[in-house]
Scaffold this motif. Structure first.
Motif, mmCIF file in Angstrom:
data_model
loop_
_atom_site.group_PDB
_atom_site.id
_atom_site.type_symbol
_atom_site.label_atom_id
_atom_site.label_comp_id
_atom_site.label_asym_id
_atom_site.label_seq_id
_atom_site.Cartn_x
_atom_site.Cartn_y
_atom_site.Cartn_z
ATOM 1 N N GLN A 192 0.862 -1.201 0.000
ATOM 2 C CA GLN A 192 0.000 0.000 0.000
ATOM 3 C C GLN A 192 0.893 1.244 0.000
ATOM 4 N N HIS A 193 1.915 1.200 0.854
ATOM 5 C CA HIS A 193 2.948 2.238 0.868
ATOM 6 C C HIS A 193 4.179 1.619 0.200
ATOM 7 N N ALA A 194 4.548 2.155 -0.955
ATOM 8 C CA ALA A 194 5.465 1.419 -1.834
ATOM 9 C C ALA A 194 6.922 1.442 -1.372
ATOM 10 N N ASN A 195 7.265 2.234 -0.365
ATOM 11 C CA ASN A 195 8.642 2.204 0.154
ATOM 12 C C ASN A 195 8.760 1.242 1.333
ATOM 13 N N GLU A 196 7.758 0.343 1.497
ATOM 14 C CA GLU A 196 7.771 -0.645 2.581
ATOM 15 C C GLU A 196 7.786 -2.022 1.927
ATOM 16 N N PRO A 197 8.968 -2.478 1.454
ATOM 17 C CA PRO A 197 9.010 -3.595 0.500
ATOM 18 C C PRO A 197 8.909 -4.997 1.088
ATOM 19 N N LEU A 228 0.043 -5.677 5.209
ATOM 20 C CA LEU A 228 1.465 -5.746 5.559
ATOM 21 C C LEU A 228 2.183 -4.433 5.248
ATOM 22 N N HIS A 229 2.735 -3.832 6.285
ATOM 23 C CA HIS A 229 3.393 -2.525 6.166
ATOM 24 C C HIS A 229 4.789 -2.545 6.780
ATOM 25 N N GLY A 230 5.512 -1.426 6.561
ATOM 26 C CA GLY A 230 6.810 -1.229 7.189
ATOM 27 C C GLY A 230 6.942 0.200 7.659
ATOM 28 N N TYR A 231 8.060 0.518 8.273
ATOM 29 C CA TYR A 231 8.357 1.892 8.698
ATOM 30 C C TYR A 231 9.868 2.040 8.749
ATOM 31 N N ALA A 278 8.103 7.868 -2.257
ATOM 32 C CA ALA A 278 7.482 6.774 -3.012
ATOM 33 C C ALA A 278 6.342 6.120 -2.224
ATOM 34 N N ARG A 279 5.949 6.729 -1.091
ATOM 35 C CA ARG A 279 4.959 6.106 -0.202
ATOM 36 C C ARG A 279 3.558 6.067 -0.815
ATOM 37 N N TYR A 280 3.110 7.202 -1.333
ATOM 38 C CA TYR A 280 1.717 7.298 -1.797
ATOM 39 C C TYR A 280 1.619 7.017 -3.300
HETATM 40 ZN ZN LIG Z 1 2.740 1.818 5.607
#
Ligand SMILES: [Zn+2]
Length: 575
Positions: A342-347, A435-438, A397-399
């Motif tokens: 969903q947030h593309a910089n969280e691979p 599934l996300h990252g930070y 690249a998040r949104y």
């Molecule tokens: Zn995220």
């Protein structure tokens, strides 16, 4: 090709100091600038050759630099640090900026207290291994100003203290090259008027001459280029939010794709602000071993691995013309929606979704939808930027290419958001695993108050973190689910639990606890949200942004294990 909105270089502040004071032999100066240690030492040497005693320190994270450059760390038995406070700052702002100090002095006992006698100055009491105590002060130059959206801020800045041979002296703010670049780029980009109904990429390409400096603690480093990317991106989002009458941090605004690209290159700091058409070209790259990936996967590999899941294909189209690809595997289990990217910089979630989906598809009765890369436009920009700027968290690249967060989109056309609409039509899942990252290292906005506005909770890594939202009727199920998932992930992956404990401990010393519950060793934020389209949603947050090599592979493993643990726990709870 349209004219750039801004194309400019900014003369080096260090060169200007050398030029000015080189003509005043016998003067003495102390200066604070944003620049790597090699450039600062070179300027000091040039000045010394011209008869000028100079000490040039870092304006960014000055206490961390003092420990790295001025204090012999190996002989320290204990260090007491009083950190400054200011009515215009969050109470712990200068404590956060001292991160990861305690990890830089592993043999010493480090303690912190709030408040100092001298403004913007850390007061240190250092005891060495022989019991001798020394008091030191470390200046943290800051200034009060109004930011790009008219809010008051206190931000790090350059500073000059000098005594001339005739006895006159100066003690004043020194607006540095990168501060001027930041202000000029934001002002130029703010003039951009997106054409009605058309979407473009607002490109802010910049170079800074200072290479990253790893700190030897986890993924931490001094990264000037990354800090500029982050502050440019969020400042511009805030400018467009304000221009549209939306509140700061609103995720529905569609200004187009705001794309900072900040790289390290010799010479003066440079910036070019321009507008480009959106492109649907797919970035390529070598495929990774899905079972042990050392880097994010290229889009072609994501599509190929998704096809192996089988089931029925469905898709949605983005504004750039890329496809959001998904699969529906029907079976007798209770249906679950699995999403990544969903947030593309969280691979790492992309890999976790693919691996979990392939494992589930091999089981009889499995019932799920999987959309491992929900934001392919953001991911195309991400692939481009990781090649240009390795090691950065890259929130630009998040949104989506519309500039919004696809989960918050409430308007037509639905574009990426249609993938979840279709998944709900296909099998009405009551559980969503998202599934996300930070950031895997400290996240700051040095030119806008230092602490990322609206994201203070995520500015330091705290290991694997779970967000569980549920309809009020599902509170019992939510409690059972989070207990089962955290227990299983901690048992299956002790190295992830250990990383989480280590990061939580270090972050806690500099930013306190985020006010969340801790369940079986993991931070968990559990809350009621009756407005959600799915009654139960588990969001993973792994500190994965910028990770490569074995650390990235471990992140992917954590995402896969969490997905399988959550799928199984959910079947037991509703079965
Ligand atoms: Zn995220």
């Amino acid at each position: 090709m349209t004219q750039p909105l801004l194309e400019r270089s900014f003369p080096s502040t260090l060169d200007a100091l050398v030029a000015e004071f080189g003509e005043k032999p016998g003067s003495r100066l102390e200066a604070w600038v944003f620049a790597d240690v090699a450039s600062r030492r070179a300027a000091e040497a040039e000045l010394k050759a011209k008869g000028v005693e100079a000490r040039i320190r870092s304006a960014f994270k000055p206490l961390v630099h003092a420990i790295l450059e001025d204090i012999a760390a190996d002989g320290v038995a204990s260090l007491r640090v009083a950190y400054p406070q200011h009515p215009g700052c969050l109470p712990g702002r200068f404590l956060a900026e001292a991160y990861p100090l305690s990890a830089l002095l592993p043999g010493a006992e480090v303690s912190f207290s709030a408040g100092t006698e001298t403004p913007f100055t850390y007061e240190l009491s250092l005891t060495d291994t022989h019991g001798h105590t020394e008091d030191l002060r470390v200046f943290a130059p800051n200034y009060e100003h109004t930011d790009a959206v008219g809010e008051p801020q206190v931000s790090p800045t350059g500073w000059l203290r000098a005594t001339m041979p005739d006895g006159t002296s100066r003690d004043e703010r020194l607006e540095t090259d990168v501060e001027r670049l930041f202000a000029a780029a934001v002002a130029a980009a703010a003039e951009w008027q997106p054409p009605e109904g058309a979407f473009n990429q607002l490109r802010v390409a910049a170079t800074l001459p200072w290479p990253d400096q790893p700190l030897g603690v986890g993924d931490e480093a001094i990264r000037y280029a990354e800090a500029l990317h982050e502050d440019l991106y969020f400042s511009l989002l805030e400018v467009f939010q304000t221009q549209s009458g939306l509140s700061l941090g609103d995720r529905t605004l569609q200004p187009g794709q705001i794309a900072p690209a900040v790289t390290v290159a010799p010479g003066p700091a440079r910036v070019r602000v321009s507008v480009r058409a959106l492109s649907d070209a797919e970035p390529d790259g070598a495929a990774e071993n899905l079972a042990d990936p050392q880097a994010p996967l290229p889009p072609a590999q994501i599509a190929a691995e998704l096809a192996k899941v089988g089931g029925a294909a469905f898709s949605a189209a983005t504004v750039s013309g890329r496809s959001v690809l998904a699969r529906h595997v029907a079976g007798s289990d209770a249906a679950v929606m699995i999403s990544g990217g969903q947030h593309a910089n969280e691979p790492s979630g992309i890999v976790g979704a693919l691996r979990a989906a392939q494992a589930l598809a091999a089981r009889p009765g499995a019932h799920f939808t999987v959309h491992p890369l929900e934001n392919p436009d953001g991911y195309a920009l991400y692939r481009e930027l990781i090649a240009l700027s390795p090691g950065q968290m890259l929130h630009g690249a998040r949104y989506t290419a519309l500039g919004d967060d696809l989960e918050y989109r409430a308007t037509e056309p639905r574009y990426e958001s249609a993938i979840r609409d279709r998944a709900r039509q296909l099998c009405a899942p009551n559980f969503h695993i998202n599934l996300h990252g930070y950031p895997a290292h400290e996240w700051s906005r040095p030119f806008t108050g230092y602490v990322p506005r609206g994201f203070a909770m995520w500015m330091l890594p705290r290991g694997l973190f779970f967000i569980l939202r549920h309809h009020s009727a599902w509170s019992g199920a939510a409690e059972r689910l989070i207990d089962k998932v955290t227990r299983r992930v901690g048992a299956a992956l002790p190295e992830v639990l250990e990383l989480t404990q280590r990061q939580r401990k270090l972050s806690h010393g500099h930013a306190g606890e985020p006010g969340t519950r801790v369940v079986n060793g993991f931070c968990c934020q559990i809350s009621v949200d009756d407005a959600m389209p799915t009654p139960l949603k588990l969001t993973t947050e792994y500190p994965d942004e910028s990770l490569r090599g074995p650390a990235f592979a471990l992140a992917c493993k954590a995402q896969e294990e969490t997905t399988l643990a959550a799928y199984d726990a959910y079947q037991k709870i509703v079965g």
